[in-house]
Motif scaffolding. Structure first.
Motif: not given
Length: 132
Positions: A29, A33-34, A37-41, A126-127, A130
């Protein structure tokens, strides 16, 4: 599948596969994600990879148990023997399908709930997605 082991009275194997999947997800995860840099994907990809890790673990456990003759799946082997053995194999297969039927219904219900909640959250912003 977890039910195959639970029917055989083995609670250790599903626990190992679950911990393996959760650990894989926990590690991947933040990486996806970090770091990538894929985020939610990235979170979704990590979840998919962790679930396939559990499937692979189950396949390895089943293959090992069959090889060591700790587990016998009569309905997958060549049909040899008496009619009673064939009927017993069909009965075991039916029992497994019934046991998994409840799990399929549960999983489908959970997925429907998650889809509904996600749909509502996406309409909020979006918040909220998340946070969800």
């Amino acid at each position: 599948d977890m039910a195959l082991f639970l029917i055989a009275g083995d609670t250790k194997t599903p626990a190992i596969a679950s911990v393996l999947a959760a650990s894989t997800n926990l590690i991947l995860d933040p990486l996806f994600m970090f770091k990538l840099g894929l985020g939610v994907r990235g979170a979704a990809l990590a979840t998919v990879v962790s679930q396939y890790t559990a499937v692979l673990a189950y396949c390895i456990f089943v293959a090992r148990n069959i090889k060591n003759q700790k587990m016998h799946l009569p309905f997958f082997s060549k049909v040899k023997g008496s009619t009673n053995e064939v009927k017993m194999g069909i009965k075991i297969l039916g029992d497994m399908l019934v046991a998994n039927g409840a799990m399929i219904l549960r999983t489908t219900s959970l997925m429907a709930c998650w889809a509904t909640v996600t749909s509502v959250a996406t309409r909020m912003g979006t918040t909220q997605v998340g946070a969800h």
